[in-house]
Scaffold this motif. Structure first.
Motif, PDB file in Angstrom:
ATOM      1  N   PHE A  60       0.834  -1.199   0.000  1.00  0.00           N
ATOM      2  CA  PHE A  60       0.000   0.000   0.000  1.00  0.00           C
ATOM      3  C   PHE A  60       0.870   1.250   0.000  1.00  0.00           C
ATOM      4  CE2 PHE A  60      -2.456   3.435   1.705  1.00  0.00           C
ATOM      5  CZ  PHE A  60      -3.747   3.241   1.248  1.00  0.00           C
ATOM      6  N   THR A  61       1.915   1.275   0.823  1.00  0.00           N
ATOM      7  CA  THR A  61       2.793   2.435   0.898  1.00  0.00           C
ATOM      8  C   THR A  61       3.489   2.696  -0.423  1.00  0.00           C
ATOM      9  OG1 THR A  61       3.112   2.102   3.269  1.00  0.00           O
ATOM     10  CG2 THR A  61       4.753   3.468   2.138  1.00  0.00           C
ATOM     11  N   LEU A  62       3.942   1.648  -1.097  1.00  0.00           N
ATOM     12  CA  LEU A  62       4.553   1.812  -2.416  1.00  0.00           C
ATOM     13  C   LEU A  62       3.557   2.440  -3.391  1.00  0.00           C
ATOM     14  CD1 LEU A  62       6.792   1.357  -4.555  1.00  0.00           C
ATOM     15  CD2 LEU A  62       5.887  -0.980  -4.815  1.00  0.00           C
ATOM     16  N   ALA A  63       2.348   1.894  -3.452  1.00  0.00           N
ATOM     17  CA  ALA A  63       1.328   2.416  -4.369  1.00  0.00           C
ATOM     18  C   ALA A  63       0.911   3.832  -3.980  1.00  0.00           C
ATOM     19  CB  ALA A  63       0.120   1.483  -4.387  1.00  0.00           C
ATOM     20  N   ASP A  64       0.761   4.083  -2.685  1.00  0.00           N
ATOM     21  CA  ASP A  64       0.358   5.403  -2.210  1.00  0.00           C
ATOM     22  C   ASP A  64       1.444   6.437  -2.499  1.00  0.00           C
ATOM     23  OD1 ASP A  64      -1.425   7.203  -0.805  1.00  0.00           O
ATOM     24  OD2 ASP A  64      -0.056   7.063   0.902  1.00  0.00           O
ATOM     25  N   PHE A  87      -5.411  -6.515  -3.278  1.00  0.00           N
ATOM     26  CA  PHE A  87      -4.208  -7.349  -3.308  1.00  0.00           C
ATOM     27  C   PHE A  87      -4.527  -8.585  -4.141  1.00  0.00           C
ATOM     28  CE2 PHE A  87      -4.074  -5.024   0.747  1.00  0.00           C
ATOM     29  CZ  PHE A  87      -2.903  -4.316   0.548  1.00  0.00           C
ATOM     30  N   LEU A  88      -3.705  -8.868  -5.147  1.00  0.00           N
ATOM     31  CA  LEU A  88      -4.015  -9.918  -6.115  1.00  0.00           C
ATOM     32  C   LEU A  88      -3.218 -11.201  -5.934  1.00  0.00           C
ATOM     33  CD1 LEU A  88      -4.210  -7.572  -9.214  1.00  0.00           C
ATOM     34  CD2 LEU A  88      -6.082  -8.338  -7.734  1.00  0.00           C
ATOM     35  N   ARG A  89      -2.038 -11.095  -5.337  1.00  0.00           N
ATOM     36  CA  ARG A  89      -1.204 -12.283  -5.109  1.00  0.00           C
ATOM     37  C   ARG A  89      -0.170 -11.998  -4.040  1.00  0.00           C
ATOM     38  NH1 ARG A  89       0.809 -14.399 -10.176  1.00  0.00           N
ATOM     39  NH2 ARG A  89      -0.945 -13.387 -11.126  1.00  0.00           N
ATOM     40  N   PRO A  90       0.269 -13.035  -3.339  1.00  0.00           N
ATOM     41  CA  PRO A  90       1.311 -12.835  -2.317  1.00  0.00           C
ATOM     42  C   PRO A  90       2.653 -12.512  -2.974  1.00  0.00           C
ATOM     43  CG  PRO A  90       0.792 -15.164  -2.538  1.00  0.00           C
ATOM     44  CD  PRO A  90      -0.171 -14.426  -3.424  1.00  0.00           C
ATOM     45  N   VAL A  91       3.486 -11.818  -2.206  1.00  0.00           N
ATOM     46  CA  VAL A  91       4.788 -11.384  -2.711  1.00  0.00           C
ATOM     47  C   VAL A  91       5.868 -11.875  -1.756  1.00  0.00           C
ATOM     48  CG1 VAL A  91       6.206  -9.389  -3.301  1.00  0.00           C
ATOM     49  CG2 VAL A  91       3.745  -9.347  -3.773  1.00  0.00           C
ATOM     50  N   ALA A  92       6.874 -12.547  -2.288  1.00  0.00           N
ATOM     51  CA  ALA A  92       7.959 -13.117  -1.491  1.00  0.00           C
ATOM     52  C   ALA A  92       9.074 -12.108  -1.244  1.00  0.00           C
ATOM     53  CB  ALA A  92       8.538 -14.339  -2.214  1.00  0.00           C
ATOM     54  N   VAL A 117       0.656  -2.267  -9.295  1.00  0.00           N
ATOM     55  CA  VAL A 117       1.887  -2.782  -8.695  1.00  0.00           C
ATOM     56  C   VAL A 117       2.161  -4.136  -9.324  1.00  0.00           C
ATOM     57  CG1 VAL A 117       3.081  -3.427  -6.563  1.00  0.00           C
ATOM     58  CG2 VAL A 117       1.396  -1.558  -6.538  1.00  0.00           C
ATOM     59  N   THR A 118       3.359  -4.281  -9.889  1.00  0.00           N
ATOM     60  CA  THR A 118       3.741  -5.522 -10.564  1.00  0.00           C
ATOM     61  C   THR A 118       5.053  -6.039  -9.995  1.00  0.00           C
ATOM     62  OG1 THR A 118       4.891  -4.283 -12.300  1.00  0.00           O
ATOM     63  CG2 THR A 118       2.600  -4.901 -12.741  1.00  0.00           C
ATOM     64  N   ASP A 119       5.286  -7.350 -10.205  1.00  0.00           N
ATOM     65  CA  ASP A 119       6.583  -7.924  -9.838  1.00  0.00           C
ATOM     66  C   ASP A 119       7.507  -7.850 -11.051  1.00  0.00           C
ATOM     67  OD1 ASP A 119       5.938 -10.114 -11.508  1.00  0.00           O
ATOM     68  OD2 ASP A 119       5.409 -11.408  -9.824  1.00  0.00           O
ATOM     69  N   ALA A 120       8.719  -8.351 -10.909  1.00  0.00           N
ATOM     70  CA  ALA A 120       9.724  -8.228 -11.968  1.00  0.00           C
ATOM     71  C   ALA A 120       9.357  -8.980 -13.242  1.00  0.00           C
ATOM     72  CB  ALA A 120      11.090  -8.698 -11.459  1.00  0.00           C
ATOM     73  N   THR A 121       8.447  -9.946 -13.159  1.00  0.00           N
ATOM     74  CA  THR A 121       8.030 -10.676 -14.364  1.00  0.00           C
ATOM     75  C   THR A 121       6.772 -10.073 -14.991  1.00  0.00           C
ATOM     76  OG1 THR A 121       6.771 -12.287 -13.070  1.00  0.00           O
ATOM     77  CG2 THR A 121       9.069 -12.833 -13.569  1.00  0.00           C
ATOM     78  N   GLY A 122       6.281  -8.965 -14.406  1.00  0.00           N
ATOM     79  CA  GLY A 122       5.118  -8.285 -14.953  1.00  0.00           C
ATOM     80  C   GLY A 122       3.786  -8.749 -14.398  1.00  0.00           C
ATOM     81  N   ASN A 123       3.808  -9.689 -13.436  1.00  0.00           N
ATOM     82  CA  ASN A 123       2.558 -10.126 -12.817  1.00  0.00           C
ATOM     83  C   ASN A 123       2.009  -9.015 -11.929  1.00  0.00           C
ATOM     84  OD1 ASN A 123       2.516 -12.854 -13.766  1.00  0.00           O
ATOM     85  ND2 ASN A 123       4.153 -13.293 -12.310  1.00  0.00           N
ATOM     86  N   MET A 124       0.725  -8.714 -12.055  1.00  0.00           N
ATOM     87  CA  MET A 124       0.101  -7.730 -11.178  1.00  0.00           C
ATOM     88  C   MET A 124      -0.055  -8.324  -9.795  1.00  0.00           C
ATOM     89  SD  MET A 124      -2.851  -5.519 -12.958  1.00  0.00           S
ATOM     90  CE  MET A 124      -3.185  -6.276 -14.523  1.00  0.00           C
ATOM     91  N   VAL A 125       0.407  -7.593  -8.790  1.00  0.00           N
ATOM     92  CA  VAL A 125       0.245  -8.043  -7.404  1.00  0.00           C
ATOM     93  C   VAL A 125      -0.774  -7.196  -6.657  1.00  0.00           C
ATOM     94  CG1 VAL A 125       2.567  -9.024  -7.350  1.00  0.00           C
ATOM     95  CG2 VAL A 125       2.195  -6.712  -6.481  1.00  0.00           C
ATOM     96  N   ALA A 126      -1.044  -5.969  -7.140  1.00  0.00           N
ATOM     97  CA  ALA A 126      -2.040  -5.112  -6.498  1.00  0.00           C
ATOM     98  C   ALA A 126      -2.506  -4.036  -7.475  1.00  0.00           C
ATOM     99  CB  ALA A 126      -1.469  -4.457  -5.248  1.00  0.00           C
ATOM    100  N   LEU A 127      -3.760  -3.629  -7.276  1.00  0.00           N
ATOM    101  CA  LEU A 127      -4.336  -2.492  -7.998  1.00  0.00           C
ATOM    102  C   LEU A 127      -4.832  -1.495  -6.960  1.00  0.00           C
ATOM    103  CD1 LEU A 127      -6.415  -4.403 -10.681  1.00  0.00           C
ATOM    104  CD2 LEU A 127      -4.267  -3.184 -11.033  1.00  0.00           C
ATOM    105  N   PHE A 128      -4.484  -0.242  -7.136  1.00  0.00           N
ATOM    106  CA  PHE A 128      -4.780   0.819  -6.186  1.00  0.00           C
ATOM    107  C   PHE A 128      -5.445   1.946  -6.943  1.00  0.00           C
ATOM    108  CE2 PHE A 128      -3.680   4.737  -4.021  1.00  0.00           C
ATOM    109  CZ  PHE A 128      -3.375   4.465  -2.695  1.00  0.00           C
ATOM    110  N   ARG A 129      -6.544   2.466  -6.440  1.00  0.00           N
ATOM    111  CA  ARG A 129      -7.203   3.636  -7.039  1.00  0.00           C
ATOM    112  C   ARG A 129      -7.277   4.725  -5.989  1.00  0.00           C
ATOM    113  NH1 ARG A 129     -12.034   3.882 -11.217  1.00  0.00           N
ATOM    114  NH2 ARG A 129     -10.193   3.781 -12.547  1.00  0.00           N
ATOM    115  N   GLY A 130      -6.931   5.941  -6.405  1.00  0.00           N
ATOM    116  CA  GLY A 130      -6.951   7.058  -5.478  1.00  0.00           C
ATOM    117  C   GLY A 130      -7.673   8.263  -6.039  1.00  0.00           C
ATOM    118  N   LEU A 131      -8.403   8.944  -5.169  1.00  0.00           N
ATOM    119  CA  LEU A 131      -9.045  10.210  -5.485  1.00  0.00           C
ATOM    120  C   LEU A 131      -8.213  11.307  -4.842  1.00  0.00           C
ATOM    121  CD1 LEU A 131     -11.423  11.922  -6.566  1.00  0.00           C
ATOM    122  CD2 LEU A 131     -12.570  11.483  -4.375  1.00  0.00           C
TER     123      LEU A 131
END
Length: 150
Positions: A60-64, A87-92, A117-131
């Protein structure tokens, strides 16, 4: 007149210097654009939750942070009014995460941004929307800048 890209770059550089929370987490500015940005960080062992995966608050902090950099890229003081994350998938540990922010819509002083938010292989790990809400003042006084959406 200073170009919108030069304004975004100057604001991004200043934000990266001032954002102590992002610096503490190792979040680095990759690029800025008017209404957008790209930030990157690597998940460290002290960023995990009780399941041994990256804590949602860190993601969340990265996306924010990307949200903040992007919505201030026009050199108009802008703050978060509302945001949510899926949050779409766990991150190691050791995973490099990239948050990309994009302006979607502006009406008056309100703007909507999407952060992916994506990992190094391009997999989406999170989607964040802000107003975002533009308030009085400039991030860098005297630099000027376009209104969001111009």
């Amino acid at each position: 007149m200073t170009s919108p890209q030069a304004i975004a770059d100057a604001v991004g550089k200043l934000a990266a210097e001032r954002d102590m929370a992002a610096r503490r987490l190792g979040i680095a500015l990759v690029s800025m654009a008017p209404g957008g940005c790209c930030l990157r960080m690597t998940v460290q062992p002290d960023m995990v939750n009780s399941h041994g995966t990256c804590h949602g608050g860190v993601i969340f902090t990265l996306a924010d942070s990307a949200f903040g950099y992007a919505c201030n890229s026009f050199n108009r003081n802008t703050v978060a009014q509302q945001c949510d994350i899926s949050f779409l998938r766990p991150v190691a540990v050791g995973t490099e995460l990239t948050a990309t922010a994009e302006l979607r819509s502006t009406t008056g002083r309100s703007s909507v941004y999407d952060m992916t938010v994506t990992d190094a292989t391009g997999n989406m790990v999170a989607l964040f929307r802000g107003l975002a809400r533009t308030v009085a003042g400039e991030t860098i006084p005297g630099l000027g800048g376009p209104e969001p959406g111009e």
